[in-house]
Design an enzyme around this catalytic site. Structure first.
Site, mmCIF file in Angstrom:
data_model
loop_
_atom_site.group_PDB
_atom_site.id
_atom_site.type_symbol
_atom_site.label_atom_id
_atom_site.label_comp_id
_atom_site.label_asym_id
_atom_site.label_seq_id
_atom_site.Cartn_x
_atom_site.Cartn_y
_atom_site.Cartn_z
ATOM 1 N N LYS A 1 -12.030 0.007 -1.637
ATOM 2 C CA LYS A 1 -11.005 0.648 -2.468
ATOM 3 C C LYS A 1 -11.495 0.626 -3.920
ATOM 4 C CE LYS A 1 -7.264 0.089 0.799
ATOM 5 N NZ LYS A 1 -7.941 -0.303 2.025
ATOM 6 N N SER B 1 0.794 -1.229 0.000
ATOM 7 C CA SER B 1 0.000 0.000 0.000
ATOM 8 C C SER B 1 0.827 1.281 0.000
ATOM 9 C CB SER B 1 -0.952 0.003 1.191
ATOM 10 O OG SER B 1 -0.242 -0.193 2.392
ATOM 11 N N HIS C 1 -5.279 -3.883 -2.514
ATOM 12 C CA HIS C 1 -4.989 -2.908 -3.580
ATOM 13 C C HIS C 1 -4.911 -3.540 -4.973
ATOM 14 C CE1 HIS C 1 -4.388 0.352 -0.750
ATOM 15 N NE2 HIS C 1 -3.835 -0.561 0.026
HETATM 16 N N1 PMP Z 1 -4.821 -4.398 3.901
HETATM 17 C C1 PMP Z 1 -4.187 -3.455 3.201
HETATM 18 C C2 PMP Z 1 -2.996 -3.853 2.375
HETATM 19 C C3 PMP Z 1 -4.622 -2.120 3.239
HETATM 20 O O1 PMP Z 1 -3.979 -1.175 2.568
HETATM 21 C C4 PMP Z 1 -5.754 -1.797 4.020
HETATM 22 C C5 PMP Z 1 -6.340 -0.394 4.082
HETATM 23 N N2 PMP Z 1 -5.477 0.638 4.054
HETATM 24 C C6 PMP Z 1 -6.373 -2.806 4.756
HETATM 25 C C7 PMP Z 1 -5.891 -4.099 4.661
HETATM 26 C C8 PMP Z 1 -7.533 -2.513 5.643
HETATM 27 O O2 PMP Z 1 -8.702 -2.395 4.907
HETATM 28 P P1 PMP Z 1 -9.910 -1.493 5.416
HETATM 29 O O3 PMP Z 1 -9.567 -0.089 5.104
HETATM 30 O O4 PMP Z 1 -11.097 -2.011 4.694
HETATM 31 O O5 PMP Z 1 -9.993 -1.725 6.912
#
Ligand code: PMP
Length: 383
Positions: free
Chosen positions: A230, A171, A199
């Site tokens: 996302k 991310s 992602h």
């Molecule tokens: N895994 C990854 C790689 C993420 O980037 C994110 C969110 N930034 C999450 C899990 C968590 O997802 P959520 O925002 O739906 O809690």
């Protein structure tokens, strides 16, 4: 608080809402090009009309009133889970309240303290927290370092199970997991594999099924996690896998059992958007084209975008103070791109994280890339 302030680590909250055009937001009353959200396909603003009675009914229901196992199990839930498992080519799927809840709940439920978890050093915080909750031994390997991982798998004794856990697309770096190698190691050393496609779902592979499908390796991934907030422009997350895995999670994952189910109306939006995304191959190509263009522009001017190869493009500036300053300059110029600092990224690698969308126009992105180069060149010169 004082210490956070001294280290330029205080974060601030800015009122933000959708802007006048797709790909734009209104932040503190100003229209800005949105290079900060994860709305990769522009679906957050979609308003598809349902042609299906279950989805139609759910769209009008804004409260689930209880957890799934009590009376919160609106028919939209199994409906969406069937769509997700068909897309993922798995026996079943289960929707969680968020990606954070999916990762922590799944890992805490499945991994025991006798197990060893091999985790990429840049994995998302929700994976790390899940591993911590499980009580298992954690072995962190340097980002994408498969030689290190192999040596660690070979030399680490384990009484329980071995797990390899990795983001598919990272991310904060926009790098991709070396999945063919990961799968080879998983097979050779008898480990289980969990892949976080937060992602990459909607963005990679046929029908946007994800990075595992892009490599044709999804059958080798034991636990496929993805989010709905996302690329899919809704909210929530899912785990897809074998039926027994999903049934077990529904009996044991505490972040799934002990929480109110997401509103059916949000699940209806997720269903509409996931379904529409299956045919959005043109948008996926546009997105990757936008990312290539933006990244190459920055690289040609000597800016450090790390090893990014996805729609997430970091500009690594190093110091927290400079990341904050650059973020402010960009916002003043009408570009929303936020500074990312420790502990989200390792110390000394503070950055601006740009995330691209199919909803952007090439003209806007060209302007943004030129502005970024100009501002960073001035700021760097002053340091
Ligand atoms: N895994 C990854 C790689 C993420 O980037 C994110 C969110 N930034 C999450 C899990 C968590 O997802 P959520 O925002 O739906 O809690």
């Amino acid at each position: 608080m004082q210490q956070l302030q001294d280290e330029q680590l205080l974060r601030s909250l800015t009122p933000t809402r959708p802007g006048k055009r797709p790909g734009w937001i209104e932040r503190a009353g100003q229209q800005m090009l949105d290079l900060a959200s994860n709305d990769y396909l522009g679906l957050s603003r979609a308003a598809f009309v349902p042609d299906d009675p279950v989805v139609e009914d759910a769209l009008h229901c804004h409260a689930s009133t209880a957890s799934r196992l009590v009376v919160g199990n609106h028919p939209i839930y199994p409906h969406l889970e069937t769509l997700l498992s068909q897309l993922k080519g798995t026996e079943d799927a289960v929707v969680f309240g968020s990606g954070y809840a999916a990762n922590t709940g799944t890992l805490a439920a499945l991994v025991s303290r006798h197990d060893v978890v091999f985790s990429d050093r840049l994995n998302h915080a929700s994976l790390i927290d899940g591993i911590r909750l499980s009580g298992a031994r954690l072995v962190r390997y340097p980002h994408r370092d498969m030689d290190f991982l192999e040596e660690a798998l070979r030399s680490t004794s384990c009484q329980g199970r071995r797990w390899i856990i990795t983001d598919a697309v990272f991310s904060m770096d926009g790098t991709e997991a070396p999945l063919p190698e990961v799968v080879r190691l998983k097979q050779e050393y008898g480990a289980y594999l969990m892949l976080d496609e937060a992602h990459s779902a909607g963005v990679y592979g046929p029908n946007g099924a994800g990075l595992a499908h892009h490599h044709g390796l999804h059958r080798h991934v034991d636990i496929l996690m993805g989010t709905l907030g996302k690329a899919y422009g809704a909210h929530g997350a899912y785990i897809a896998g074998d039926r027994v895995l999903i049934q077990y999670l529904m009996q044991t994952a505490r972040s799934w059992m002990f929480t109110t189910a997401l509103p059916p109306s949000v699940m209806a939006r997720a269903h509409l958007n996931v379904k529409a995304s299956l045919n959005m191959q043109i948008e996926r190509e546009q997105l990757h084209q936008h990312a290539r263009m933006f990244r190459e522009h920055l690289r040609q001017h000597g800016l450090d975008t790390g090893q990014s190869s996805s729609q997430i493009v970091p500009l690594i500036v190093g110091s927290n103070a400079q990341a904050v300053q650059l973020g402010q300059l960009l916002q003043q110029a009408g570009i929303a791109a936020v500074p990312i600092r420790p502990p989200t990224v390792p110390r000394g690698t503070a950055r601006i994280r740009f995330s691209l969308s199919a909803a952007h126009t090439p003209q806007d992105l060209h302007w943004a890339a030129e502005t970024v180069v100009q501002m960073w060149t001035v700021l760097r010169g002053k340091a």
